[in-house]
Design an enzyme around this catalytic site. Structure first.
Site, PDB file in Angstrom:
ATOM      1  CE1 TYR A  86     -13.700   2.550  -7.850  1.00 33.90           C
ATOM      2  CE2 TYR A  86     -15.994   2.042  -8.319  1.00 33.90           C
ATOM      3  CZ  TYR A  86     -14.813   1.747  -7.657  1.00 33.90           C
ATOM      4  OH  TYR A  86     -14.741   0.662  -6.820  1.00 33.90           O
ATOM      5  CG  ASP A 125      -2.281   0.696   0.902  1.00 31.43           C
ATOM      6  OD1 ASP A 125      -2.254   1.911   0.600  1.00 31.43           O
ATOM      7  OD2 ASP A 125      -3.334   0.053   0.954  1.00 31.43           O
TER       8      ASP A 125
HETATM    9  N1  LIG Z   1     -16.034  -0.580  -0.615  1.00 27.30           N
HETATM   10  C1  LIG Z   1     -16.892  -0.866  -1.577  1.00 27.30           C
HETATM   11  O1  LIG Z   1     -18.104  -0.688  -1.429  1.00 27.30           O
HETATM   12  C2  LIG Z   1     -16.396  -1.421  -2.890  1.00 27.30           C
HETATM   13  C3  LIG Z   1     -17.351  -1.731  -3.855  1.00 27.30           C
HETATM   14  C4  LIG Z   1     -16.934  -2.250  -5.062  1.00 27.30           C
HETATM   15  C5  LIG Z   1     -15.591  -2.477  -5.307  1.00 27.30           C
HETATM   16  N2  LIG Z   1     -14.672  -2.166  -4.353  1.00 27.30           N
HETATM   17  C6  LIG Z   1     -13.269  -2.418  -4.684  1.00 27.30           C
HETATM   18  O2  LIG Z   1     -12.663  -3.149  -3.651  1.00 27.30           O
HETATM   19  C7  LIG Z   1     -11.268  -2.827  -3.595  1.00 27.30           C
HETATM   20  C8  LIG Z   1     -10.887  -2.424  -2.188  1.00 27.30           C
HETATM   21  O3  LIG Z   1     -11.631  -1.262  -1.854  1.00 27.30           O
HETATM   22  P1  LIG Z   1     -11.859  -0.741  -0.345  1.00 27.30           P
HETATM   23  O4  LIG Z   1     -13.298  -0.493  -0.197  1.00 27.30           O
HETATM   24  O5  LIG Z   1     -11.161  -1.629   0.611  1.00 27.30           O
HETATM   25  O6  LIG Z   1     -11.167   0.683  -0.464  1.00 27.30           O
HETATM   26  P2  LIG Z   1     -10.146   1.434   0.490  1.00 27.30           P
HETATM   27  O7  LIG Z   1     -10.152   2.844   0.018  1.00 27.30           O
HETATM   28  O8  LIG Z   1     -10.460   1.148   1.915  1.00 27.30           O
HETATM   29  O9  LIG Z   1      -8.759   0.736   0.120  1.00 27.30           O
HETATM   30  C9  LIG Z   1      -8.075   0.963  -1.091  1.00 27.30           C
HETATM   31  C10 LIG Z   1      -6.592   0.943  -0.782  1.00 27.30           C
HETATM   32  O10 LIG Z   1      -5.866   1.142  -2.005  1.00 27.30           O
HETATM   33  C11 LIG Z   1      -4.738   1.930  -1.695  1.00 27.30           C
HETATM   34  N3  LIG Z   1      -4.253   2.649  -2.850  1.00 27.30           N
HETATM   35  C12 LIG Z   1      -4.872   3.667  -3.513  1.00 27.30           C
HETATM   36  N4  LIG Z   1      -4.070   4.153  -4.462  1.00 27.30           N
HETATM   37  C13 LIG Z   1      -2.914   3.442  -4.415  1.00 27.30           C
HETATM   38  C14 LIG Z   1      -1.711   3.509  -5.125  1.00 27.30           C
HETATM   39  N5  LIG Z   1      -1.509   4.412  -6.092  1.00 27.30           N
HETATM   40  N6  LIG Z   1      -0.729   2.635  -4.818  1.00 27.30           N
HETATM   41  C15 LIG Z   1      -0.906   1.724  -3.826  1.00 27.30           C
HETATM   42  N7  LIG Z   1      -2.039   1.618  -3.108  1.00 27.30           N
HETATM   43  C16 LIG Z   1      -3.030   2.481  -3.399  1.00 27.30           C
HETATM   44  C17 LIG Z   1      -5.258   2.916  -0.642  1.00 27.30           C
HETATM   45  O11 LIG Z   1      -4.193   3.505   0.089  1.00 27.30           O
HETATM   46  C18 LIG Z   1      -6.178   2.052   0.195  1.00 27.30           C
HETATM   47  O12 LIG Z   1      -5.517   1.509   1.324  1.00 27.30           O
HETATM   48  C19 LIG Z   1     -11.058  -1.706  -4.624  1.00 27.30           C
HETATM   49  O13 LIG Z   1     -10.552  -2.264  -5.820  1.00 27.30           O
HETATM   50  C20 LIG Z   1     -12.447  -1.166  -4.827  1.00 27.30           C
HETATM   51  O14 LIG Z   1     -12.588  -0.545  -6.082  1.00 27.30           O
HETATM   52  C21 LIG Z   1     -15.046  -1.647  -3.155  1.00 27.30           C
END
Ligand SMILES: NC(=O)c1ccc[n+]([C@@H]2O[C@H](COP(=O)([O-])OP(=O)(O)OC[C@H]3O[C@@H](n4cnc5c(N)ncnc54)[C@H](O)[C@@H]3O)[C@@H](O)[C@H]2O)c1
Length: 255
Positions: free
Chosen positions: A161, A42
């Site tokens: 997105y 991360d």
């Molecule tokens: N939370 C939801 O409702 C939801 C729904 C559909 C899909 N998702 C997908 O699930 C996955 C996880 O999402 P989440 O909800 O845990 O989000 P989150 O924001 O809690 O976690 C995402 C992580 O990615 C890291 N990140 C962002 N940019 C980065 C970079 N350039 N380099 C390295 N790390 C980076 C962030 O620091 C963060 O810790 C994602 O792919 C998201 O698109 C989430």
């Protein structure tokens, strides 16, 4: 072979990106319980160290990287190979959502950032990991993260997105065809709504309530509920599944 949830993962090297995020943290913890050696990736070193500190077992690594820096990808994979012993699986969760109130508010920077992290970095890291898996000669597992937005197209300010996630879902299929002959499977997990900072940031309470109403199971998932599909896809149980998108949306979508 004894039957276990994480069959085939013991002693295997697994890279999890977005590991300090809501779902990434849960996925990283779940992999550690299978006996895999996990590299948590991360942006912030202190955050990945905190995640690694919570893991079962030893041999795990925290690696800070901004995945937009494509030149860092080979180094991440090399480090995983050296410190975990091998690279068998990549779970790529790192992503950003910049929610805007309307289409008109979406900037070019919003478009670029989301595409750079969610789609471009996913491609190049998957390619780098796939090369290491081929060299490792044990097959492998690549698990990408899509979103319900790949299917719905997103809503207003999340169209950019959603487009990245459409790209991820399509790319998953192409990578699955490409890597299949090497016994490397490539699949997507596609959550609906999950209770994490990504979902909750800037989300109006009434929209949150509406999401629950539109979900047949009646609630927004906790991050731990996404870990099962990921570990399943990485395990031997899923060895004949590739190019699939696992819909983990509580019935919000049905496919
Ligand atoms: N939370 C939801 O409702 C939801 C729904 C559909 C899909 N998702 C997908 O699930 C996955 C996880 O999402 P989440 O909800 O845990 O989000 P989150 O924001 O809690 O976690 C995402 C992580 O990615 C890291 N990140 C962002 N940019 C980065 C970079 N350039 N380099 C390295 N790390 C980076 C962030 O620091 C963060 O810790 C994602 O792919 C998201 O698109 C989430």
């Amino acid at each position: 072979m004894a039957w276990s949830v994480g069959a085939g993962l013991e002693g295997k090297g697994v890279i999890v990106t977005g590991a300090a995020g809501g779902i990434g943290r849960a996925v990283t913890k779940a992999f550690a319980t299978t006996g895999a050696n996990v590299m948590a990736v991360d942006v912030d070193q202190a955050n990945v160290d905190a995640v690694v500190g919570e893991l079962d077992g030893s041999g795990h690594v925290g690696a800070a990287a901004d995945l937009r820096d494509l030149g860092a990808h080979d180094g991440i994979v090399e480090r995983a190979r050296a410190e975990l012993g091998n690279v068998y699986a990549l779970a790529n969760l790192a992503a950003v959502l910049r929610r805007r109130g309307s289409l008109d508010e979406v900037t070019e920077d919003d478009w670029d950032l989301q595409h750079d992290v969610n789609l471009k970095a996913a491609f190049f890291l998957a390619r780098a990991a796939g090369r290491a898996m081929i060299e490792g000669g044990q097959g492998g597992r690549i698990i990408l993260f899509s979103s319900q937005g790949w299917w719905t197209g997103g809503f207003g300010g999340s169209v950019a997105y959603a487009a990245t996630k459409g790209g991820v879902t399509t790319m998953c299929r192409g990578l699955a065809r490409t890597f299949g002959p090497h016994q490397i499977t490539v699949n997507c997990v596609s959550p609906g709504q999950v209770h994490t900072p990504m979902l909750m940031t800037g989300l109006a309470p009434e929209v949150y309530e509406n999401m629950k109403k539109q979900t047949p199971l009646g609630y927004v998932a906790e991050p731990e509920e996404m870990a099962g599909p990921v570990v399943f896809l990485a395990s031997d149980h899923a060895k004949y599944i590739t190019g699939a998108t696992i819909n983990a949306s509580g019935g919000f979508l049905m496919y």
